[in-house]
Design an enzyme around this catalytic site. Structure first.
Site, PDB file in Angstrom:
ATOM      1  CB  SER A   1      86.634   6.910 -20.590  1.00  0.00           C
ATOM      2  OG  SER A   1      86.533   5.598 -20.089  1.00  0.00           O
ATOM      3  CB  CYS A   2      84.851  12.154 -21.479  1.00  0.00           C
ATOM      4  SG  CYS A   2      83.946  11.195 -22.681  1.00  0.00           S
TER       5      CYS A   2
ATOM      6  NE  ARG B   1      76.126  11.350 -23.742  1.00  0.00           N
ATOM      7  CZ  ARG B   1      75.341  10.776 -22.825  1.00  0.00           C
ATOM      8  NH1 ARG B   1      74.023  10.852 -22.939  1.00  0.00           N
ATOM      9  NH2 ARG B   1      75.859  10.152 -21.789  1.00  0.00           N
TER      10      ARG B   1
ATOM     11  CG  HIS C   1      78.961   8.691 -23.781  1.00  0.00           C
ATOM     12  ND1 HIS C   1      78.714   9.875 -23.157  1.00  0.00           N
ATOM     13  CD2 HIS C   1      80.198   8.313 -23.383  1.00  0.00           C
ATOM     14  CE1 HIS C   1      79.754  10.224 -22.420  1.00  0.00           C
ATOM     15  NE2 HIS C   1      80.672   9.286 -22.542  1.00  0.00           N
TER      16      HIS C   1
HETATM   17  P1  FAD Z   1      81.468   2.465 -24.782  1.00  0.00           P
HETATM   18  O1  FAD Z   1      81.753   3.679 -23.991  1.00  0.00           O
HETATM   19  O2  FAD Z   1      82.609   1.719 -25.362  1.00  0.00           O
HETATM   20  O3  FAD Z   1      80.636   1.487 -23.839  1.00  0.00           O
HETATM   21  C1  FAD Z   1      80.098   0.275 -24.268  1.00  0.00           C
HETATM   22  C2  FAD Z   1      79.466  -0.418 -23.064  1.00  0.00           C
HETATM   23  O4  FAD Z   1      78.859  -1.623 -23.497  1.00  0.00           O
HETATM   24  C3  FAD Z   1      80.509  -0.809 -22.020  1.00  0.00           C
HETATM   25  O5  FAD Z   1      80.095  -0.347 -20.761  1.00  0.00           O
HETATM   26  C4  FAD Z   1      80.548  -2.344 -22.101  1.00  0.00           C
HETATM   27  O6  FAD Z   1      80.833  -2.948 -20.859  1.00  0.00           O
HETATM   28  C5  FAD Z   1      79.139  -2.659 -22.570  1.00  0.00           C
HETATM   29  N1  FAD Z   1      79.031  -3.943 -23.294  1.00  0.00           N
HETATM   30  C6  FAD Z   1      79.779  -4.361 -24.347  1.00  0.00           C
HETATM   31  N2  FAD Z   1      79.373  -5.552 -24.786  1.00  0.00           N
HETATM   32  C7  FAD Z   1      78.328  -5.907 -24.001  1.00  0.00           C
HETATM   33  C8  FAD Z   1      77.466  -7.048 -23.960  1.00  0.00           C
HETATM   34  N3  FAD Z   1      77.587  -8.043 -24.832  1.00  0.00           N
HETATM   35  N4  FAD Z   1      76.495  -7.090 -23.015  1.00  0.00           N
HETATM   36  C9  FAD Z   1      76.342  -6.069 -22.119  1.00  0.00           C
HETATM   37  N5  FAD Z   1      77.130  -4.974 -22.117  1.00  0.00           N
HETATM   38  C10 FAD Z   1      78.103  -4.886 -23.048  1.00  0.00           C
HETATM   39  N6  FAD Z   1      84.592  11.474 -26.240  1.00  0.00           N
HETATM   40  C11 FAD Z   1      84.176  12.767 -26.277  1.00  0.00           C
HETATM   41  O7  FAD Z   1      83.209  13.096 -26.986  1.00  0.00           O
HETATM   42  N7  FAD Z   1      84.804  13.737 -25.541  1.00  0.00           N
HETATM   43  C12 FAD Z   1      85.862  13.447 -24.729  1.00  0.00           C
HETATM   44  O8  FAD Z   1      86.401  14.344 -24.058  1.00  0.00           O
HETATM   45  C13 FAD Z   1      86.328  12.103 -24.677  1.00  0.00           C
HETATM   46  N8  FAD Z   1      87.384  11.772 -23.891  1.00  0.00           N
HETATM   47  C14 FAD Z   1      87.755  10.467 -23.786  1.00  0.00           C
HETATM   48  C15 FAD Z   1      88.809  10.142 -22.939  1.00  0.00           C
HETATM   49  C16 FAD Z   1      89.219   8.825 -22.806  1.00  0.00           C
HETATM   50  C17 FAD Z   1      90.360   8.490 -21.884  1.00  0.00           C
HETATM   51  C18 FAD Z   1      88.542   7.798 -23.541  1.00  0.00           C
HETATM   52  C19 FAD Z   1      88.950   6.364 -23.403  1.00  0.00           C
HETATM   53  C20 FAD Z   1      87.505   8.111 -24.403  1.00  0.00           C
HETATM   54  C21 FAD Z   1      87.096   9.450 -24.535  1.00  0.00           C
HETATM   55  N9  FAD Z   1      86.042   9.812 -25.390  1.00  0.00           N
HETATM   56  C22 FAD Z   1      85.642  11.126 -25.468  1.00  0.00           C
HETATM   57  C23 FAD Z   1      85.369   8.803 -26.243  1.00  0.00           C
HETATM   58  C24 FAD Z   1      84.102   8.279 -25.578  1.00  0.00           C
HETATM   59  O9  FAD Z   1      84.381   7.805 -24.287  1.00  0.00           O
HETATM   60  C25 FAD Z   1      83.510   7.170 -26.426  1.00  0.00           C
HETATM   61  O10 FAD Z   1      83.322   7.646 -27.731  1.00  0.00           O
HETATM   62  C26 FAD Z   1      82.174   6.709 -25.852  1.00  0.00           C
HETATM   63  O11 FAD Z   1      82.366   6.156 -24.586  1.00  0.00           O
HETATM   64  C27 FAD Z   1      81.502   5.685 -26.765  1.00  0.00           C
HETATM   65  O12 FAD Z   1      80.312   5.296 -26.157  1.00  0.00           O
HETATM   66  P2  FAD Z   1      79.573   3.928 -26.559  1.00  0.00           P
HETATM   67  O13 FAD Z   1      78.246   3.970 -25.890  1.00  0.00           O
HETATM   68  O14 FAD Z   1      79.627   3.713 -28.006  1.00  0.00           O
HETATM   69  O15 FAD Z   1      80.466   2.729 -25.977  1.00  0.00           O
END
Ligand code: FAD
Length: 451
Positions: free
Chosen positions: A41-42, A303, A10
């Protein structure tokens, strides 16, 4: 301007969209270490319950969506380190093992988190699963139709644990949720709400073993049970949904980190390294209601933060600080719809903020409406006792009243009081609500008025 983004979930997705929309000619590359871009994952529960049939449809975007707009997406590319002086990142192509160097003007870290394993004996036994990402989604899906899996234990009674429990209960498994806290969903909802929900879990075949600390896993090769302080629960499969670890070990020594490994950011979401920003689950955002930093692991948070960072990306000194988030979120479980925003008793106490609460129960429509699903509705308002400023709220019903929580989120953000909410000009139509709208009534009740 050349921007590198780490992570294609996200935070990374929104950052790329915002840059490509706002800055003509910007050169954007997202590096993602996973081989699949960008599992949502959401939406995992929708896939596990067959509401979406193809796992690859459950995604934020395809690489070509960004490429069409002029950006680049490199999957299976792990960012290993960066040099803030030279403005270079070193990346490993995980498919070939090759090391690459790329340069940036601005670097956005959106590396997120990984589910945390429990630090107890036998945590590496087979059939101990996590619920995040595409690979786990596929493995969980497999077990739903596996007749050898009869007893499922879910560790953790937060949103993710509850989603897992519902999925397995609907698949006909014996499900037990174990948590060290005393109420299911107790980190999100206050006790008046969890008291309504606890029997619903039991009616749907989910056992709750709460107030129980996990001691370890039982089994030889494969897990057969989960031991907690009050005994052992049989388990053919365990889902651990009890916390996360920030993906930041590679950043040690490069940027300042919080005690628990999250990336430290200032009020402009800048890290301690120049021209390096961080968003998403890997940071501790400001909570609007408490004015303190606390984890809010939500896609919506990532976001919002990405939008803010990109809006200010070219300013040497942004004038407007990131205003923070409220953790507004919703969940449907066993026919109930619930939503929350701002502070609850748990988060207020953790942030050392005094709150007063009022629980309000009513029927959805006027009492004379007998035959049209005139169900009960519940609202909890949390507020500051002196100023009456609204600081948090929760709604719950079998009817979908979750949209009210967005109104409450706006009320908190704009500093409204109970008095404001009690008289706010909301509509009445008996097909929808009471002569006063539900939030008017909940605020009037919190002011001690009984009508
Ligand atoms: P993440 O989603 O954790 O992704 C990080 C990415 O960075 C990953 O793809 C990883 O592979 C990559 N990465 C890490 N380190 C490196 C590196 N060194 N080099 C290259 N790539 C790297 N939120 C909601 O708002 N509504 C919902 O309904 C909801 N439902 C959910 C249901 C489940 C089952 C889960 C697990 C989560 C849910 N969430 C929900 C929470 C939401 O998914 C997370 O808050 C969101 O994904 C966070 O996004 P992010 O970009 O911070 O990181």
């Amino acid at each position: 301007m050349k921007v590198i983004i780490v992570g294609a979930s996200h935070g990374g997705h929104q950052s790329a969209l915002e840059i490509l929309d706002r800055y003509e000619g910007a050169d954007v590359t997202i590096y993602e270490k996973g081989d699949f871009v960008s599992f949502l994952s959401c939406g995992m529960q929708l896939y596990l319950e067959d509401k979406v049939t193809q796992v690859d449809d459950v995604r934020n975007f395809k690489p070509e969506d960004i490429e069409k707009r002029g950006g680049k997406v490199k999957s299976q590319h792990e960012v290993l380190t960066f040099d803030a002086d030279k403005k270079e990142v070193t990346i490993k192509n995980l498919a070939t093992g090759e090391l690459l160097v790329d340069t940036y003007d601005k670097l956005i870290l959106a590396s997120g988190v990984t589910p945390a394993a429990l630090p107890v004996p036998n945590a590496d036994l087979e059939n101990i699963f996590f619920m995040r990402g595409r690979a786990w989604a596929l493995q969980i899906k497999d077990k739903l139709s596996d007749d050898k899996v009869k007893n499922v234990v879910v560790i953790g009674s937060g949103y993710i644990g509850v989603e897992a429990a519902e999925v397995f209960a609907k698949a006909g498994k014996n499900v037990t949720i174990i948590d060290m806290i005393d109420n299911v969903l107790g980190n999100y909802l206050d006790q008046e709400m969890t008291d309504i929900l606890a029997p619903v879990f039991k009616e749907n075949g989910v056992n709750l073993e709460l107030g129980a600390q996990i001691k370890g896993f039982v089994g030889e090769k494969q897990v057969t049970g989960v031991e907690h302080q009050n005994g052992v629960v049989d388990a053919d499969l365990v889902i651990v949904a009890a916390g996360v670890t920030p993906n930041t070990s590679w950043l040690e020594g490069l940027v300042d980190l919080e005690e628990r490994g999250q990336i430290k950011v200032d009020e402009y979401l800048r890290t301690s390294a120049k021209d390096v920003y961080a968003v998403g689950d890997a940071i501790l955002p400001l909570n609007v209601a408490s004015q303190k930093h606390a984890p809010v692991a939500l896609a919506t948070t990532a976001r919002r933060e990405a939008r803010y960072v990109v809006r200010n990306l070219t300013k040497d000194q942004p004038t407007e600080k990131f205003q923070g988030v409220l953790g507004t979120s919703a969940l449907a479980v066993f026919g109930y719809n619930l939503a929350m925003t701002g502070l609850n008793e748990f988060s207020a106490s953790r942030s050392e903020v005094q709150i007063k609460g009022n629980f309000y129960k009513d029927t959805l429509r006027p009492t004379f409406v007998k035959n049209d699903g005139n169900t009960e509705v519940y609202v909890k308002l949390n507020f500051d006792e002196k100023s009456h400023k609204i600081l948090g709220g929760q709604v719950l019903s079998t009817y979908d009243i979750t949209a009210h929580i967005n109104t409450l989120a706006l009320a908190i953000k704009t500093g409204l009081t109970l008095e404001d909410l009690a008289e706010a000009d909301f509509f009445f139509q008996p097909g929808f609500d009471r002569q006063w709208s539900l939030l008017n009534l909940a605020a009037q009740s919190a002011l001690g008025e009984t009508k």
